[in-house]
Design a protein around this motif. Sequence first.
Motif, PDB file in Angstrom:
ATOM      1  N   PRO A  24       1.195  -1.129  -0.501  1.00  0.00           N
ATOM      2  CA  PRO A  24      -0.712   0.044  -0.363  1.00  0.00           C
ATOM      3  C   PRO A  24       1.299   0.741  -0.179  1.00  0.00           C
ATOM      4  O   PRO A  24       2.042   1.038   1.017  1.00  0.00           O
ATOM      5  CB  PRO A  24      -0.081   0.327   1.281  1.00  0.00           C
ATOM      6  CG  PRO A  24      -1.105  -1.613   1.564  1.00  0.00           C
ATOM      7  CD  PRO A  24       0.943  -1.807   1.036  1.00  0.00           C
ATOM      8  N   PRO A  25       0.708   2.473  -0.904  1.00  0.00           N
ATOM      9  CA  PRO A  25       1.274   3.754  -0.674  1.00  0.00           C
ATOM     10  C   PRO A  25       1.350   4.201   0.306  1.00  0.00           C
ATOM     11  O   PRO A  25       0.555   4.182   1.412  1.00  0.00           O
ATOM     12  CB  PRO A  25       0.438   4.462  -1.801  1.00  0.00           C
ATOM     13  CG  PRO A  25      -1.138   3.770  -1.681  1.00  0.00           C
ATOM     14  CD  PRO A  25      -0.637   2.773  -1.299  1.00  0.00           C
ATOM     15  N   GLU A  26       1.936   5.558   1.002  1.00  0.00           N
ATOM     16  CA  GLU A  26       1.921   6.234   2.007  1.00  0.00           C
ATOM     17  C   GLU A  26       1.260   7.140   1.701  1.00  0.00           C
ATOM     18  O   GLU A  26       0.906   7.464   2.931  1.00  0.00           O
ATOM     19  CB  GLU A  26       3.330   6.783   2.112  1.00  0.00           C
ATOM     20  CG  GLU A  26       4.341   5.128   2.903  1.00  0.00           C
ATOM     21  CD  GLU A  26       6.053   5.787   3.641  1.00  0.00           C
ATOM     22  OE1 GLU A  26       6.256   6.955   3.182  1.00  0.00           O
ATOM     23  OE2 GLU A  26       6.505   5.007   3.402  1.00  0.00           O
ATOM     24  N   THR A  27       1.054   6.910   0.526  1.00  0.00           N
ATOM     25  CA  THR A  27       0.264   9.230  -0.164  1.00  0.00           C
ATOM     26  C   THR A  27      -0.504   8.597  -0.917  1.00  0.00           C
ATOM     27  O   THR A  27      -0.722   6.995  -1.625  1.00  0.00           O
ATOM     28  CB  THR A  27       1.504  10.217   0.363  1.00  0.00           C
ATOM     29  OG1 THR A  27       1.985   9.548  -1.676  1.00  0.00           O
ATOM     30  CG2 THR A  27       2.364  10.277   0.658  1.00  0.00           C
ATOM     31  N   VAL A  28      -1.879   9.114  -1.040  1.00  0.00           N
ATOM     32  CA  VAL A  28      -2.599   9.453  -1.967  1.00  0.00           C
ATOM     33  C   VAL A  28      -2.338   8.780  -3.413  1.00  0.00           C
ATOM     34  O   VAL A  28      -2.544   7.633  -4.060  1.00  0.00           O
ATOM     35  CB  VAL A  28      -4.586   9.731  -1.897  1.00  0.00           C
ATOM     36  CG1 VAL A  28      -5.195   9.585  -2.458  1.00  0.00           C
ATOM     37  CG2 VAL A  28      -4.699   9.331  -0.577  1.00  0.00           C
ATOM     38  N   GLY A  29      -1.912   9.499  -3.904  1.00  0.00           N
ATOM     39  CA  GLY A  29      -1.656   9.762  -5.455  1.00  0.00           C
ATOM     40  C   GLY A  29      -2.792   9.521  -5.954  1.00  0.00           C
ATOM     41  O   GLY A  29      -3.512  10.339  -5.898  1.00  0.00           O
ATOM     42  N   GLU A  30      -2.755   8.140  -7.985  1.00  0.00           N
ATOM     43  CA  GLU A  30      -3.521   8.590  -7.814  1.00  0.00           C
ATOM     44  C   GLU A  30      -4.672   7.668  -7.735  1.00  0.00           C
ATOM     45  O   GLU A  30      -5.686   7.401  -7.902  1.00  0.00           O
ATOM     46  CB  GLU A  30      -3.346   7.923  -9.154  1.00  0.00           C
ATOM     47  CG  GLU A  30      -2.260   6.233  -9.247  1.00  0.00           C
ATOM     48  CD  GLU A  30      -2.097   5.754 -10.272  1.00  0.00           C
ATOM     49  OE1 GLU A  30      -2.639   5.478 -12.036  1.00  0.00           O
ATOM     50  OE2 GLU A  30      -1.413   5.022  -9.734  1.00  0.00           O
ATOM     51  N   PHE A  31      -4.787   7.533  -5.362  1.00  0.00           N
ATOM     52  CA  PHE A  31      -5.607   6.666  -5.787  1.00  0.00           C
ATOM     53  C   PHE A  31      -6.570   7.001  -5.587  1.00  0.00           C
ATOM     54  O   PHE A  31      -8.097   6.670  -4.823  1.00  0.00           O
ATOM     55  CB  PHE A  31      -5.066   5.343  -4.440  1.00  0.00           C
ATOM     56  CG  PHE A  31      -4.464   4.150  -5.463  1.00  0.00           C
ATOM     57  CD1 PHE A  31      -4.365   3.394  -6.557  1.00  0.00           C
ATOM     58  CD2 PHE A  31      -2.755   4.722  -5.144  1.00  0.00           C
ATOM     59  CE1 PHE A  31      -3.633   2.690  -7.271  1.00  0.00           C
ATOM     60  CE2 PHE A  31      -1.497   3.146  -5.442  1.00  0.00           C
ATOM     61  CZ  PHE A  31      -2.516   2.780  -6.370  1.00  0.00           C
ATOM     62  N   GLY A  32      -6.753   8.066  -5.072  1.00  0.00           N
ATOM     63  CA  GLY A  32      -7.771   9.088  -4.657  1.00  0.00           C
ATOM     64  C   GLY A  32      -8.923   9.185  -5.539  1.00  0.00           C
ATOM     65  O   GLY A  32     -10.449   9.813  -5.376  1.00  0.00           O
ATOM     66  N   ASP A  33      -8.714   8.925  -6.480  1.00  0.00           N
ATOM     67  CA  ASP A  33      -9.691   8.786  -7.727  1.00  0.00           C
ATOM     68  C   ASP A  33     -11.130   8.325  -8.023  1.00  0.00           C
ATOM     69  O   ASP A  33     -10.672   7.332  -7.252  1.00  0.00           O
ATOM     70  CB  ASP A  33      -9.105   8.789  -9.499  1.00  0.00           C
ATOM     71  CG  ASP A  33     -10.232   9.471 -10.467  1.00  0.00           C
ATOM     72  OD1 ASP A  33     -11.168   9.335 -10.065  1.00  0.00           O
ATOM     73  OD2 ASP A  33      -9.569   8.866 -11.515  1.00  0.00           O
ATOM     74  N   LEU A  34     -11.985   8.588  -7.276  1.00  0.00           N
ATOM     75  CA  LEU A  34     -13.162   7.704  -6.512  1.00  0.00           C
ATOM     76  C   LEU A  34     -14.258   6.418  -8.090  1.00  0.00           C
ATOM     77  O   LEU A  34     -13.854   5.880  -8.077  1.00  0.00           O
ATOM     78  CB  LEU A  34     -14.372   8.676  -6.556  1.00  0.00           C
ATOM     79  CG  LEU A  34     -14.252   8.995  -4.715  1.00  0.00           C
ATOM     80  CD1 LEU A  34     -15.488   9.735  -5.164  1.00  0.00           C
ATOM     81  CD2 LEU A  34     -13.945   8.060  -4.019  1.00  0.00           C
ATOM     82  N   ASP A  35     -13.182   6.808  -9.262  1.00  0.00           N
ATOM     83  CA  ASP A  35     -14.269   6.596 -10.409  1.00  0.00           C
ATOM     84  C   ASP A  35     -12.793   5.017 -10.152  1.00  0.00           C
ATOM     85  O   ASP A  35     -13.547   4.501 -10.697  1.00  0.00           O
ATOM     86  CB  ASP A  35     -13.616   7.577 -11.376  1.00  0.00           C
ATOM     87  CG  ASP A  35     -14.790   8.395 -11.615  1.00  0.00           C
ATOM     88  OD1 ASP A  35     -16.036   8.516 -11.449  1.00  0.00           O
ATOM     89  OD2 ASP A  35     -14.622   9.281 -13.085  1.00  0.00           O
ATOM     90  N   VAL A  36     -11.641   5.245 -10.353  1.00  0.00           N
ATOM     91  CA  VAL A  36     -10.631   3.339 -10.160  1.00  0.00           C
ATOM     92  C   VAL A  36     -11.305   2.668  -8.711  1.00  0.00           C
ATOM     93  O   VAL A  36     -10.889   1.999  -8.723  1.00  0.00           O
ATOM     94  CB  VAL A  36      -9.613   4.443 -10.386  1.00  0.00           C
ATOM     95  CG1 VAL A  36      -9.660   4.733 -12.275  1.00  0.00           C
ATOM     96  CG2 VAL A  36      -8.768   5.277  -9.268  1.00  0.00           C
TER      97      VAL A  36
END
Length: 257
Positions: A24-36
């Motif tokens: 799991p990443p330490e920061t959100v990065g691209e994973f904060g996109d609810l579409d994904v």
Amino acid sequence: MSPSIRLLLGPFVLLLTAIAAAAPPETVGEFGDLDVVQFIGNDTFSSKQIRTALGLNLDVLLAGHPTAPFGELVQILDQKVTDGYRHQGFADVDVTVRFDEQRSVVIVAIAEGRRYLAGKVEVTGASTIPIDRLTSRITSPQPDTSDSSDSESAVILPRTQKPIWSVGKPASFANGHWQSQHESLQKALQSLGYFDAAFDVAARADADGSAVLVISIHDEGPRATLGEVEIVGNQKNSAEDVIRFLDVPVGTILDAD
């Protein structure tokens, strides 16, 4: 470094690289996109409906910032999806948010459980409060007494507020919902003449699939009664005549009726 040692270390280095990439990443990065973000187990609501609701929540938007800690995003998604389902009648919903290391995607797994519909109202601790009248005010639409900028239309089409407890509709079990409804319940009690009643309120799930609204009265407080009537501006009629016409003697119980 000898060729044999290099051959032995090669697979080990590749394994470490794969583990680091999948963690799991330490920061959100691209994973904060609810579409994904992927939702599974959501039988009642579509993934689009859940994404739309989450996208309107400021806490979710802040937690989804690329530089925000990834762990906070996981916690917020868990909390908001759980609260959303509980608000829609799913008292026993179980939500698990995890990072799929193989596919590098955030998965929200939902076990909805049973949906509870609003049923009876249960009032405890009341000695003089008219429970039937209180229940009627809670379960029936009430006139909207808030100020209206369009007073003319309000006269033609009187506005009403939705019932605090809509029998037959999904009951809310969300954290904080009934705290937000405390003022509305207080107004219902005030309309019956109980201006200082102290109470708690919560929804309870019953085994038959119904939800019970439990109002626990801790202190009814004094019931409002008429002390005296002061008439101002009367010129043609005396104060005594006006009071006699009103036919509301001192000591009358004061309520909305």
